[in-house]
Write a protein that holds these residues in place. Structure first.
Motif, PDB file in Angstrom:
ATOM      1  N   ALA A  56      40.625  35.744  37.343  1.00  0.00           N
ATOM      2  CA  ALA A  56      41.148  36.885  37.621  1.00  0.00           C
ATOM      3  C   ALA A  56      40.338  37.656  38.447  1.00  0.00           C
ATOM      4  O   ALA A  56      40.702  38.380  39.623  1.00  0.00           O
ATOM      5  CB  ALA A  56      41.342  37.446  36.359  1.00  0.00           C
ATOM      6  N   SER A  57      38.795  37.666  38.184  1.00  0.00           N
ATOM      7  CA  SER A  57      38.085  38.530  38.989  1.00  0.00           C
ATOM      8  C   SER A  57      37.817  38.019  40.518  1.00  0.00           C
ATOM      9  O   SER A  57      37.762  39.096  41.281  1.00  0.00           O
ATOM     10  CB  SER A  57      36.560  38.330  38.089  1.00  0.00           C
ATOM     11  N   ALA A  81      46.962  45.804  39.934  1.00  0.00           N
ATOM     12  CA  ALA A  81      45.439  46.347  40.029  1.00  0.00           C
ATOM     13  C   ALA A  81      45.066  45.717  41.397  1.00  0.00           C
ATOM     14  O   ALA A  81      44.084  46.760  41.821  1.00  0.00           O
ATOM     15  CB  ALA A  81      44.651  45.644  38.892  1.00  0.00           C
ATOM     16  N   MET A  82      45.146  44.830  41.998  1.00  0.00           N
ATOM     17  CA  MET A  82      44.704  44.354  43.130  1.00  0.00           C
ATOM     18  C   MET A  82      45.154  45.246  44.279  1.00  0.00           C
ATOM     19  O   MET A  82      44.522  45.641  45.176  1.00  0.00           O
ATOM     20  CB  MET A  82      45.216  42.818  43.388  1.00  0.00           C
ATOM     21  N   ILE A  83      46.567  45.727  44.201  1.00  0.00           N
ATOM     22  CA  ILE A  83      46.921  46.427  44.974  1.00  0.00           C
ATOM     23  C   ILE A  83      46.225  47.961  45.062  1.00  0.00           C
ATOM     24  O   ILE A  83      45.973  48.383  46.213  1.00  0.00           O
ATOM     25  CB  ILE A  83      48.369  46.851  45.083  1.00  0.00           C
ATOM     26  N   ALA A  84      46.206  48.416  43.809  1.00  0.00           N
ATOM     27  CA  ALA A  84      45.606  49.587  43.705  1.00  0.00           C
ATOM     28  C   ALA A  84      44.012  49.514  44.297  1.00  0.00           C
ATOM     29  O   ALA A  84      43.467  50.627  45.035  1.00  0.00           O
ATOM     30  CB  ALA A  84      45.426  50.056  42.049  1.00  0.00           C
ATOM     31  N   ILE A  93      35.390  43.591  42.148  1.00  0.00           N
ATOM     32  CA  ILE A  93      35.209  42.879  40.777  1.00  0.00           C
ATOM     33  C   ILE A  93      34.846  43.858  39.893  1.00  0.00           C
ATOM     34  O   ILE A  93      35.289  43.667  38.673  1.00  0.00           O
ATOM     35  CB  ILE A  93      34.179  41.611  41.008  1.00  0.00           C
ATOM     36  N   ILE A  94      34.113  44.730  40.001  1.00  0.00           N
ATOM     37  CA  ILE A  94      33.666  45.947  39.082  1.00  0.00           C
ATOM     38  C   ILE A  94      34.944  46.453  38.870  1.00  0.00           C
ATOM     39  O   ILE A  94      35.308  47.069  37.618  1.00  0.00           O
ATOM     40  CB  ILE A  94      32.566  46.534  39.521  1.00  0.00           C
ATOM     41  N   ALA A  95      35.660  47.036  39.698  1.00  0.00           N
ATOM     42  CA  ALA A  95      36.820  47.869  39.778  1.00  0.00           C
ATOM     43  C   ALA A  95      37.831  47.109  38.795  1.00  0.00           C
ATOM     44  O   ALA A  95      38.520  47.585  37.658  1.00  0.00           O
ATOM     45  CB  ALA A  95      37.417  48.295  41.026  1.00  0.00           C
ATOM     46  N   PHE A 106      39.593  46.689  31.376  1.00  0.00           N
ATOM     47  CA  PHE A 106      38.945  47.342  30.196  1.00  0.00           C
ATOM     48  C   PHE A 106      39.881  48.420  29.687  1.00  0.00           C
ATOM     49  O   PHE A 106      39.891  48.524  28.690  1.00  0.00           O
ATOM     50  CB  PHE A 106      37.552  47.891  30.493  1.00  0.00           C
ATOM     51  N   LEU A 107      40.331  49.049  30.697  1.00  0.00           N
ATOM     52  CA  LEU A 107      41.315  50.240  30.415  1.00  0.00           C
ATOM     53  C   LEU A 107      42.637  49.921  30.085  1.00  0.00           C
ATOM     54  O   LEU A 107      43.752  50.700  29.885  1.00  0.00           O
ATOM     55  CB  LEU A 107      41.429  51.206  31.366  1.00  0.00           C
ATOM     56  N   GLY A 108      42.889  48.448  30.108  1.00  0.00           N
ATOM     57  CA  GLY A 108      44.525  47.989  29.726  1.00  0.00           C
ATOM     58  C   GLY A 108      45.222  48.104  31.059  1.00  0.00           C
ATOM     59  O   GLY A 108      46.630  47.940  30.882  1.00  0.00           O
ATOM     60  N   LEU A 109      44.899  48.332  32.405  1.00  0.00           N
ATOM     61  CA  LEU A 109      45.530  48.607  33.699  1.00  0.00           C
ATOM     62  C   LEU A 109      45.372  47.218  34.522  1.00  0.00           C
ATOM     63  O   LEU A 109      46.212  47.232  35.440  1.00  0.00           O
ATOM     64  CB  LEU A 109      45.144  49.784  34.086  1.00  0.00           C
ATOM     65  N   GLY A 110      44.739  46.255  34.062  1.00  0.00           N
ATOM     66  CA  GLY A 110      44.731  45.002  34.994  1.00  0.00           C
ATOM     67  C   GLY A 110      45.336  43.791  34.259  1.00  0.00           C
ATOM     68  O   GLY A 110      46.497  43.856  33.656  1.00  0.00           O
ATOM     69  N   GLN A 111      44.637  42.799  34.248  1.00  0.00           N
ATOM     70  CA  GLN A 111      44.944  41.479  33.786  1.00  0.00           C
ATOM     71  C   GLN A 111      45.381  41.816  32.089  1.00  0.00           C
ATOM     72  O   GLN A 111      44.506  42.375  31.265  1.00  0.00           O
ATOM     73  CB  GLN A 111      43.745  40.475  33.583  1.00  0.00           C
ATOM     74  N   GLN A 112      46.543  41.560  31.638  1.00  0.00           N
ATOM     75  CA  GLN A 112      47.172  41.664  30.509  1.00  0.00           C
ATOM     76  C   GLN A 112      46.925  40.739  29.444  1.00  0.00           C
ATOM     77  O   GLN A 112      47.210  39.420  29.689  1.00  0.00           O
ATOM     78  CB  GLN A 112      48.642  42.146  30.539  1.00  0.00           C
ATOM     79  N   PRO A 113      46.529  40.893  28.178  1.00  0.00           N
ATOM     80  CA  PRO A 113      46.293  40.044  27.189  1.00  0.00           C
ATOM     81  C   PRO A 113      47.682  39.143  27.084  1.00  0.00           C
ATOM     82  O   PRO A 113      48.871  39.753  27.075  1.00  0.00           O
ATOM     83  CB  PRO A 113      46.170  40.911  25.930  1.00  0.00           C
ATOM     84  N   PRO A 114      47.563  38.072  26.527  1.00  0.00           N
ATOM     85  CA  PRO A 114      46.343  37.088  26.144  1.00  0.00           C
ATOM     86  C   PRO A 114      45.548  36.429  27.468  1.00  0.00           C
ATOM     87  O   PRO A 114      44.741  35.767  27.142  1.00  0.00           O
ATOM     88  CB  PRO A 114      46.784  36.202  25.096  1.00  0.00           C
ATOM     89  N   ALA A 115      46.232  36.774  28.406  1.00  0.00           N
ATOM     90  CA  ALA A 115      45.350  36.167  29.627  1.00  0.00           C
ATOM     91  C   ALA A 115      43.958  36.603  29.673  1.00  0.00           C
ATOM     92  O   ALA A 115      43.683  37.729  29.650  1.00  0.00           O
ATOM     93  CB  ALA A 115      46.004  36.442  31.043  1.00  0.00           C
ATOM     94  N   PRO A 116      43.011  35.892  29.937  1.00  0.00           N
ATOM     95  CA  PRO A 116      41.711  36.293  29.784  1.00  0.00           C
ATOM     96  C   PRO A 116      41.293  36.875  31.094  1.00  0.00           C
ATOM     97  O   PRO A 116      41.517  36.604  32.140  1.00  0.00           O
ATOM     98  CB  PRO A 116      40.952  34.534  29.947  1.00  0.00           C
ATOM     99  N   SER A 117      40.249  37.795  30.737  1.00  0.00           N
ATOM    100  CA  SER A 117      39.704  38.813  31.927  1.00  0.00           C
ATOM    101  C   SER A 117      38.471  39.116  31.307  1.00  0.00           C
ATOM    102  O   SER A 117      38.543  39.541  30.139  1.00  0.00           O
ATOM    103  CB  SER A 117      40.742  39.809  32.468  1.00  0.00           C
ATOM    104  N   TRP A 118      37.514  39.427  32.130  1.00  0.00           N
ATOM    105  CA  TRP A 118      36.255  39.721  31.710  1.00  0.00           C
ATOM    106  C   TRP A 118      36.134  41.155  30.989  1.00  0.00           C
ATOM    107  O   TRP A 118      35.672  41.655  30.178  1.00  0.00           O
ATOM    108  CB  TRP A 118      35.007  39.909  32.886  1.00  0.00           C
ATOM    109  N   GLY A 119      36.971  42.022  32.039  1.00  0.00           N
ATOM    110  CA  GLY A 119      37.197  43.389  31.361  1.00  0.00           C
ATOM    111  C   GLY A 119      37.788  43.551  29.965  1.00  0.00           C
ATOM    112  O   GLY A 119      37.544  44.318  29.461  1.00  0.00           O
ATOM    113  N   SER A 120      38.969  42.795  29.937  1.00  0.00           N
ATOM    114  CA  SER A 120      39.650  42.971  28.640  1.00  0.00           C
ATOM    115  C   SER A 120      38.939  42.430  27.605  1.00  0.00           C
ATOM    116  O   SER A 120      38.904  42.799  26.383  1.00  0.00           O
ATOM    117  CB  SER A 120      41.025  42.269  28.663  1.00  0.00           C
ATOM    118  N   MET A 121      37.853  41.430  27.639  1.00  0.00           N
ATOM    119  CA  MET A 121      37.102  40.733  26.895  1.00  0.00           C
ATOM    120  C   MET A 121      35.898  41.856  26.488  1.00  0.00           C
ATOM    121  O   MET A 121      35.786  41.883  25.136  1.00  0.00           O
ATOM    122  CB  MET A 121      36.553  39.608  27.481  1.00  0.00           C
ATOM    123  N   LEU A 122      35.647  42.606  27.279  1.00  0.00           N
ATOM    124  CA  LEU A 122      34.616  43.630  27.012  1.00  0.00           C
ATOM    125  C   LEU A 122      35.150  44.547  26.246  1.00  0.00           C
ATOM    126  O   LEU A 122      34.567  45.107  25.138  1.00  0.00           O
ATOM    127  CB  LEU A 122      34.002  44.182  28.245  1.00  0.00           C
TER     128      LEU A 122
END
Length: 296
Positions: free
Chosen positions: A97-98, A161-164, A228-230, A236-252
């Motif tokens: 994802a990142s 998220a990628m478009i944004a 990648i940071i964005a 992290f804010l719930g606007l990117g990769q949606q659970p349960p799919a893994p993402s570093w931000g959602s893991m944090l």
């Protein structure tokens, strides 16, 4: 100086003159240890992302209530999370994802920003003023804030998220391309091409664009790190990769509730973000030096 030394110096100078720009840039890049280390790290993460199912023996979304928040062990090297999922598997699959968000977002920014910057810089006049004022208005809003606003408007998903992120990064490439075009279009070879009767589109695409690519390449490499940071921030804010799919931000995001009892849940995705972003920045700095025509 002896005749032999003079001959050697002349031979080296001639070989450097005849050397292609790409080979010369690669030779300079190889000499920069930080950039090469960054390339190796990026290559490792790309391989991990591509061959994740073959590398990791665990399903990144499979839960196990008997393995909730287990410390790192021989069976689970990075430990498990609050649902008993293997953290190593989620970190490895989260690299997809990142990296995908970084590359595609910057690709969107390049596809939009470079033509607009080329048009503004070469044509000038009203078109330049219009594009420049829109760019200034977008740059007035911080990059991450604009990306969050666009992602919230489009809806939570990795694609949105990628478009944004891509749209938010576009003004940087418009301004860079415009500035490079303004510098290059007054060169003698562009004036010669114009005097020979070449149409404007040919001058812009054949004579100007290839000569501004090095600056765009450096900026694209650095922008991938920012993207990648964005993406991690949006997830992290719930606007990117949606659970349960893994993402570093959602893991944090999930790990913030267990920082004291299960710190490994935050350490590994955070370290992955740090390592990849640092590597892209090192490569970008190395490319900037390697592509500098004044460098020796």
């Amino acid at each position: 100086m002896t005749d032999t030394a003079l001959h050697t110096v002349a031979t080296l100078a001639a070989s450097e003159t005849l050397e292609s720009p790409a080979r010369r840039a690669w030779r300079r890049l190889v000499k920069r240890k930080g950039a090469m280390l960054g390339l190796v790290v990026i290559a490792i993460f790309i391989l991990l992302a591509l061959f994740a199912p073959l590398i990791v023996p665990y399903d990144p979304v499979a839960t196990s209530w008997s393995l909730v928040r287990k410390a790192p062990s021989a069976q689970h090297w990075f430990g498990t999370d609050e649902l008993g999922r293997d953290v190593l598997a989620r970190v490895v699959f989260g690299a997809r994802a990142s990296l995908l968000a970084g590359v595609i977002s910057v690709g969107i920014a390049l596809l939009i920003g470079v033509p607009l910057g080329l048009l503004a810089g070469y044509r000038g006049g009203f078109i330049d003023a219009l594009i420049s004022r829109i760019t200034d208005a977008m740059l007035a809003c911080p990059f991450l804030i604009l990306a969050i606003a666009l992602a919230a408007f489009l809806g939570p998903s990795l694609g949105n998220a990628m478009i944004a992120i891509g749209v938010s990064a576009t003004p940087i490439f418009i301004r860079l391309t415009r500035g490079q075009v303004l510098s290059v279009k007054v060169e003698d070879y562009v004036e010669a091409a114009r005097a020979m009767g070449n149409p404007r589109w040919r001058i812009a695409l054949v004579h100007i664009l290839p000569n501004i690519l090095p600056a765009l390449l450096v900026q694209a490499t650095l922008s991938i790190a920012a993207a990648i940071i964005a993406e991690a921030a949006l997830s992290f804010l719930g606007l990117g990769q949606q659970p349960p799919a893994p993402s570093w931000g959602s893991m944090l995001n999930a790990a913030q509730r267990f920082l004291t009892s299960a710190p490994w849940m935050a350490i590994w995705p955070g370290f992955a973000i740090f390592l990849v972003v640092l590597s892209f920045n090192l490569v970008g700095d190395g490319l900037r030096d390697a592509l500098d025509p004044k460098a020796r």
